[in-house]
Structures are given as C-alpha cells and as structure tokens.
Design an enzyme around this catalytic site. Structure first.
Site, PDB file in Angstrom:
ATOM      1  N   ARG A  95     -25.851  -0.413   7.545  1.00 59.00           N
ATOM      2  CA  ARG A  95     -25.902  -1.880   7.406  1.00 59.00           C
ATOM      3  C   ARG A  95     -26.100  -2.595   8.742  1.00 59.00           C
ATOM      4  O   ARG A  95     -26.177  -3.815   8.798  1.00 59.00           O
ATOM      5  CB  ARG A  95     -24.691  -2.407   6.677  1.00 59.00           C
ATOM      6  CG  ARG A  95     -23.371  -2.049   7.219  1.00 59.00           C
ATOM      7  CD  ARG A  95     -22.223  -2.696   6.439  1.00 59.00           C
ATOM      8  NE  ARG A  95     -22.344  -2.559   4.980  1.00 59.00           N
ATOM      9  CZ  ARG A  95     -21.465  -3.087   4.138  1.00 59.00           C
ATOM     10  NH1 ARG A  95     -20.443  -3.792   4.595  1.00 59.00           N
ATOM     11  NH2 ARG A  95     -21.590  -2.934   2.840  1.00 59.00           N
ATOM     12  N   GLU A 138     -19.596  -3.793  10.803  1.00 57.65           N
ATOM     13  CA  GLU A 138     -20.511  -2.936  11.566  1.00 57.65           C
ATOM     14  C   GLU A 138     -21.646  -3.734  12.197  1.00 57.65           C
ATOM     15  O   GLU A 138     -22.038  -3.447  13.336  1.00 57.65           O
ATOM     16  CB  GLU A 138     -21.080  -1.840  10.662  1.00 57.65           C
ATOM     17  CG  GLU A 138     -20.073  -0.755  10.269  1.00 57.65           C
ATOM     18  CD  GLU A 138     -19.181  -1.151   9.102  1.00 57.65           C
ATOM     19  OE1 GLU A 138     -19.331  -2.265   8.573  1.00 57.65           O
ATOM     20  OE2 GLU A 138     -18.306  -0.350   8.731  1.00 57.65           O
ATOM     21  N   LYS A 168       0.856  -1.188   0.000  1.00 57.15           N
ATOM     22  CA  LYS A 168       0.000   0.000   0.000  1.00 57.15           C
ATOM     23  C   LYS A 168       0.899   1.248   0.000  1.00 57.15           C
ATOM     24  O   LYS A 168       1.815   1.346   0.807  1.00 57.15           O
ATOM     25  CB  LYS A 168      -0.899  -0.001   1.240  1.00 57.15           C
ATOM     26  CG  LYS A 168      -2.037   0.985   1.193  1.00 57.15           C
ATOM     27  CD  LYS A 168      -3.146   0.631   2.181  1.00 57.15           C
ATOM     28  CE  LYS A 168      -4.307   1.608   2.101  1.00 57.15           C
ATOM     29  NZ  LYS A 168      -5.447   1.199   2.946  1.00 57.15           N
TER      30      LYS A 168
HETATM   31  C1  LIG Z   1     -19.055  -0.694   5.258  1.00 56.38           C
HETATM   32  C2  LIG Z   1     -17.794   0.134   5.229  1.00 56.38           C
HETATM   33  N1  LIG Z   1     -17.120   0.332   6.373  1.00 56.38           N
HETATM   34  C3  LIG Z   1     -16.004   1.070   6.384  1.00 56.38           C
HETATM   35  C4  LIG Z   1     -15.537   1.651   5.222  1.00 56.38           C
HETATM   36  C5  LIG Z   1     -14.320   2.552   5.256  1.00 56.38           C
HETATM   37  N2  LIG Z   1     -13.210   1.979   4.502  1.00 56.38           N
HETATM   38  C6  LIG Z   1     -12.948   2.350   3.264  1.00 56.38           C
HETATM   39  S1  LIG Z   1     -11.612   1.589   2.639  1.00 56.38           S
HETATM   40  C7  LIG Z   1     -11.365   0.753   4.096  1.00 56.38           C
HETATM   41  C8  LIG Z   1     -10.212  -0.192   4.243  1.00 56.38           C
HETATM   42  C9  LIG Z   1     -10.267  -1.212   3.143  1.00 56.38           C
HETATM   43  O1  LIG Z   1      -9.137  -2.040   3.265  1.00 56.38           O
HETATM   44  P1  LIG Z   1      -8.790  -2.973   2.032  1.00 56.38           P
HETATM   45  O2  LIG Z   1     -10.022  -3.615   1.538  1.00 56.38           O
HETATM   46  O3  LIG Z   1      -7.693  -3.840   2.450  1.00 56.38           O
HETATM   47  O4  LIG Z   1      -8.326  -1.952   0.889  1.00 56.38           O
HETATM   48  P2  LIG Z   1      -6.929  -1.172   0.743  1.00 56.38           P
HETATM   49  O5  LIG Z   1      -7.248   0.264   1.105  1.00 56.38           O
HETATM   50  O6  LIG Z   1      -5.947  -1.817   1.654  1.00 56.38           O
HETATM   51  O7  LIG Z   1      -6.558  -1.329  -0.697  1.00 56.38           O
HETATM   52  C10 LIG Z   1     -12.329   1.081   5.013  1.00 56.38           C
HETATM   53  C11 LIG Z   1     -12.407   0.544   6.393  1.00 56.38           C
HETATM   54  C12 LIG Z   1     -16.281   1.436   4.050  1.00 56.38           C
HETATM   55  N3  LIG Z   1     -15.922   1.995   2.855  1.00 56.38           N
HETATM   56  N4  LIG Z   1     -17.386   0.674   4.071  1.00 56.38           N
END
Ligand SMILES: Cc1ncc(C[n+]2csc(CCOP(=O)(O)OP(=O)(O)O)c2C)c(N)n1
Ligand SMILES: CC(=O)[C@@H](O)[C@H](O)COP(=O)(O)O
Ligand SMILES: [Mg+2]
Length: 624
Positions: free
Chosen positions: A393, A365, A280
């Site tokens: 959700r 959540e 990342k």
């Molecule tokens: C239901 C929900 N909860 C929280 C988020 C906030 N959120 C956006 S990206 C993320 C982390 C995602 O991690 P990953 O899938 O590993 O993607 P990366 O950024 O590492 O590529 C979070 C918690 C969201 N978009 N949707």
C-alpha cells in the site's frame, strides 16, 4: 453445553437470556482450547466474544452485512455461523481461514486481512443497498489500532454524507499489536473516561428540556455550539462534527447494554459510530497480562501460556534486529520506523536501545515511507521495516517520495515470500515485481544468515534507495563457506561448471542447492549462482555464462509476473543469448493459507518438480 445449540447463523436468537452468559464462557473456553493446539490470533478474539454475540443478536445473517477490519478477530463470528468444526484445521492447508472469506460463508460479507479497509467496504455496501433500494443493515467493526490507518479517515470523511443507516463499531481495547500509539489513541483515551453515553446525554438533555419555555431551544442551541459544553453533552465530537453520530463509550463485555445501543443505532438514518470498550485477551490471564504476546500465538500450553515449540535458530528477523541495533550504536544517523509492528519486525530491540531514534507511526505504511523520505532529506539514515504485503500500500510513496528524489531510505522488507498461515492477504509474493519497476530502486536478498547481516550493513552505507527482502522464519545456515564481499549489482558464483546454470534469489538457496545435488547425482553438470541483487541485474554474469551453458534456471519466491526470472529472460532476449530460460516461482494466482512446505509443493517450488522439468528442458535444448 449451550454452544451445542449453535449450529448455524441466527441460532443465538433462540437462546434464553440467562444462556448468553454461559455461551460467552463456553466460547472463550473453546477458543483457548482450540487455538492452544492450532495457534492463531487469540487475544483479539477473546476480547470480542460479547461484542460479536450482541451483533449476532441485533443483526440477521446473511441478509445483514458485517465487515471485520483486519478480520483476525472473527473467530466468534465463525463459531456463531456454523463453522465450529473448522477450528480443528484452523489456518491449515485446505482448512478454515483465520480471516473472513466470502468463499467460506455467505455470512462473511467481505474478505479482510490488511488493516483499515472495513469502513470503505461497508460504505460500498451501503451505496449498493441504497441504489438497489434494498433493505439490510451494514456494520463495520474496526479496532482502535486499525483506526490509526489513513484509509479509515478517507472512509469516515465519506461516511459523513451518508443519508441512510450505516453502523461503525469501534472496538477500543487500547491495543494495536503493541500498545496503541499517537493522537488517535490519546483522543480515545479521553473518550474512554467519558461517562457512558446512555446515562449522560439523555440525563442532561432531559434535565435541560424541563426548563420552561427555553429548555428545548437551549438543548438545540447547545448541540449547535462548539463549546466545551457540547463535549459535556455529546462526547465523540471528532465524529459528531463530521456528521457521524457518536454513541458511547459502551462496556464491550455487557451483552445487554451492547444489544440496546446497537438497536438504537439501527434506527438512525445516517452514519453512527458506536464506541465499545473491550479488554484484549479477556478471560485468559496470560493473554490479559500480555496481549501482545497472544496477539498472534503459536500453539501453547494452556496452563502456563508457554509456546509448545521454541525455534532454536535465529530467524532472518532476529538477524536484522541484532545487526540494526549494532549499527545504531555506531552510527547516530540511523533511525528506524515501524508501522505498528515493532515486535514482528524486530525493531523492538533497537527501540529499547535508542528510543529517540525509533518511530512507531501506527498502522500507516504510506506515511511511514514519506516520513522516512523526510528524515533522509533532513540528513538521517532511515530504515523502514515493513512486511512485504503491507508495503504494497506504499508503492506510490516509494516512487513519488523516496526514489524520484533518490533519497537514502532503506526498506527492510520482512515476510517476503510465502508466510503460510495468514494466507492470501499476507503472502509476500509481489515485492520483487513492484519494486523492480521503480527507477533508482536497488533490491537485494540474502542466501543465509551471514549474508543477511552483511546486506543490512551494506544497505546502511548505501547512499540511495535500497530494499532488502527476506522471509518469515529461520535463517538458512548453509553456504557458510561462501561469503564474498558484496559488490554493487554483482551476483555470487558458488559453483562454476557448464550446461545448466541455476540462479536463485535469497532464501531459495536451500532448494537450489538440493536441486543441483540431484542433477549432479544424475550426471549433469550444473553451475550455481546466488543472484544477490534482483535489481540491478548482473548482466555481465548472464552474458559470460552463455558461452558454455544451454539453460538458465531461475528460482524465486515471488510471482513470476515481473519477477527476477522475467528480468533474466528479458536480458537473454535483449542480448540475443543462445540460452533457454526456465523460471520457477509463484504462478499468476493467490496462495491460500497452509504450512509453507505444503504450499511450496503446491506451487511447484520443490526439488523433484524442478529437477524433472530441468532435465526435460535440457534434453530439448541439447537436441535443438
Ligand atoms: C496494512 C496492515 N498493516 C499491519 C497489519 C498487522 N496488524 C494486524 S492486526 C494489527 C493490530 C490491529 O489493532 P486493532 O485494530 O486495535 O485490533 P485488535 O487486535 O486490538 O483487536 C496489526 C498492526 C495489517 N494486518 N495490515
Ligand atoms: C493479523 C495480522 O496481520 C498480523 O497479526 C499478522 O498475522 C502477523 O504476522 P506474523 O505472525 O508473521 O508476525
Ligand atoms: Mg485494538
């Protein structure tokens, strides 16, 4: 510039192999330069440059369907599908979205924004394809963080029965927004160290198959066994045992290897998960060193990584962060829960002070709420901090596990109201409506930073379910002189006059103040009330004011449908009050991305619009 050769989808296929590495470098430089000006999701996008390029080499757009989980990492996909010019207006009102949008391009197969939806959506496409006897590939790209979301397992469970090609790409950078958490992360750590699939499995199989007579049989026996040997032969047993072929781990920055494994995956006639290892923030040292800081970044100075603008004022989140930590020092029953948003919700401060009373449950959540209900049933005082749109959700858990049992759970509903740049999927515009429907739920919203602090403390001492909703951004510092003690279900009278009564919710305080001042300048008498509680409604206040007011004006940053204004109208009708009600809020629609002030003007939450409408209504009411 190789990037200049990419004008539309599939153009990448016309490049020479040696141009691909150059293109990857140019894409990274482009993203760093553009996002340093506009802000956006930088680290996740820098991590998937080669992955996206390899997918675009292996797939044909728009025929093949590519779905990005959350979708915050789709900038390279947008670049490779002819949207380079859109980056100057990234996430600006009327400009390109920061997430995939079907209305933006036929190469965006599915709109995303909330986590863990991509495998379900991909499966839907697969079923539609097969029923209609169409021929195209479906690929869902899901991150390791998003794989902590329960919906992903519902989909994986379903994917196991698929009898046609469906490719799931697991983009594993060992990061959510913060470092990834939980059993899934531990399991993936084990896989990350497994020898790369293409070398190990085939090598061992080939060796075993050379054993005369028994070799082939031995390999097929091993594949059927549950023994550790199978793990040696075939890592990814969790997926394999479900019937999903596991391919990996693969170096997510090696375009050639990625293209090879995607080509292999395309030949299978069932679900296949390709486990890709990425970094990342790759290619920009400040983001590599601090991927959480550069997950979602404001405009920054490239040379230093420093944000170009720093907010001097505390946000509502900052106030929450400080007060909940202070409360935690005094009350050991207080525990806090985040769904992978410790930094965003400000619980990181509490976590540092009380690591044993802080829980990051991952992007989960639904689980967070029921986990909190269990904590409350067990005698603790749980505070769940969730963004308003992500709380959506967990609606059933709020009913079924928290409120039905009337358990003392505090919901800190952050990002309630317009959030701006993230657009439709992230605007927190429904929480007042869906929380109001729940019996035993109490809902408060603070007018300024001081009431925010008072409401956090009030909520902690409250013995039943209670939600505190507050917006993204700087906490209002007006109305400091008004700080009446919080009384259950009671509003706060700021200015008591006659004729027109403005009743505002939470951070609409500033707008309500400006509207009242303009009305006063034009000679109108105007009462101003801080609702404080959205549920229960302060009926007594509404009945009392009816004696010398002709019009109630409600102002809230929530959809009007089921919002505070509707409740006031219901009360006026039920109590047969001779008062006209005009509610200002969000119309029955979704609000796209853009600067919040611009969006407020678009939806009518701005002074001139409200003043003009009030005067018109008041004159009508007066002449009736
Ligand atoms: C239901 C929900 N909860 C929280 C988020 C906030 N959120 C956006 S990206 C993320 C982390 C995602 O991690 P990953 O899938 O590993 O993607 P990366 O950024 O590492 O590529 C979070 C918690 C969201 N978009 N949707
Ligand atoms: C992509 C995603 O869902 C999160 O990164 C979100 O954009 C965070 O929003 P804030 O910037 O308001 O914390
Ligand atoms: Mg990740």
């Amino acid at each position: 510039m190789v990037l200049e050769k990419i004008q539309k989808a599939n153009d990448i296929k016309n490049l020479e192999p040696e141009e691909l590495e150059v293109l990857a470098k140019e894409i990274r430089s482009f993203l760093i330069e553009k996002i340093s000006c506009t802000g956006g999701h930088l680290a996740s996008n820098l991590g998937v440059v080669e992955l996206t390029m390899a997918l675009h080499l292996a797939l044909d757009f728009p025929e093949d369907k590519l779905i990005w989980d959350v979708g915050h990492q789709a900038y390279t996909h947008k670049l490779l599908t002819g949207r380079k010019a859109g980056f100057d207006d990234l996430r600006k009102y009327g400009g390109m979205s920061g997430f995939p949008k079907r209305k933006e391009s036929d190469c965006d197969a599915f709109d995303t924004g909330h986590s863990s939806t991509s495998i379900s959506a991909g499966l839907g496409y697969v079923a539609a394809r097969d029923i209609q006897k169409q021929k195209y590939h479906v690929v869902s790209v899901i991150g390791d963080g998003s794989l902590t979301g329960g919906m992903a397992y519902e989909a994986l469970n379903n994917a196991a029965h698929v009898k046609s090609n469906f490719i799931i790409v697991l983009n594993d950078n060992n990061m959510s927004i913060s470092p990834n958490v939980g059993g899934v992360s531990n399991y993936l750590s084990g896989l990350r160290t497994a020898t790369a699939y293409t070398e190990l499995k085939r090598g061992v199989e080939d060796t075993l198959k050379k054993i005369p007579v028994k070799g082939e049989k031995l390999v097929s026996q091993i594949k059927k066994t549950k023994s550790g040997l199978k793990q040696f032969l075939v890592p990814g047993m969790f997926f394999e045992d479900m019937g999903i072929t596991y391919l990996g781990p693969v170096d997510g920055h090696d375009i050639r290897k990625l293209y090879k494994v995607f080509s292999e995956a395309k030949r299978l006639n069932h679900a296949v998960l390709v486990h890709v290892l990425t970094k990342k923030g790759k290619g920009y040292l400040p983001a590599e060193e601090n991927p959480s800081r550069f997950h979602g970044t404001p405009p920054f100075v490239i040379e230093t990584g420093e944000a170009k603008q720093k907010s001097e004022k505390d946000s509502y989140t900052d106030v929450f962060s400080k007060v909940i930590t202070d409360v935690g020092k005094k009350d050991e029953k207080v525990v806090t829960i985040t769904a992978a948003m410790a930094d965003g919700t400000g619980l990181n401060r509490f976590a540092k002070h009380f690591p044993d009373r802080f829980f990051d449950v991952g992007i989960a959540e639904e689980h967070a709420l029921t986990f909190a209900a269990g904590l409350a049933a067990g005698g603790m005082k749980p505070v769940v901090a969730l963004y308003s749109s992500f709380l959506q959700r967990a609606y059933d858990q709020a009913i079924h596990d928290v409120c039905l049992q009337n358990l003392p759970v505090v919901l800190a509903v952050d990002r309630a109201g317009l959030v701006g740049s993230d657009g439709e999927t992230h605007q927190g515009l429904f929480d007042l409506s869906f929380l109001t429907t729940i019996p035993n739920m109490t809902i408060m919203s603070p007018k300024n930073r001081w009431e925010m602090a008072d409401m956090v403390r009030y909520a902690i001492d409250f013995q039943y379910p209670i939600a505190l909703r507050y917006p993204r951004g700087a906490a209002y510092e007006g109305f400091k002189e008004f700080r009446a003690p919080i009384e259950y279900g009671k509003s706060e009278m700021l200015y008591q006059e006659s004729e027109i009564a403005i009743i505002f919710v939470g951070h609409m305080a500033k707008l309500a103040k400006d509207v009242r001042e303009e009305l006063k300048n034009r000679g109108y008498s105007c009462t101003l009330v801080n609702a404080r509680f959205v549920k229960p409604l302060d009926k007594e206040m509404l009945v009392q004011l009816a004696a010398n007011h002709r019009i109630y004006v409600t102002i809230e940053e929530n959809v009007l449908s089921g919002g505070f204004g509707q409740q006031v109208l219901d009360c006026v009708e039920r109590e047969r009050l001779d008062v006209y009600v005009h509610s200002f809020g969000i119309p029955d629609d979704y609000v796209e991305h853009g600067n919040v002030d611009v969006l407020r003007k678009e939806v009518g939450l701005e002074k001139t619009n409200i003043v003009e409408k009030i005067i018109t209504d008041y004159n009508i009411a007066r002449n009736e």
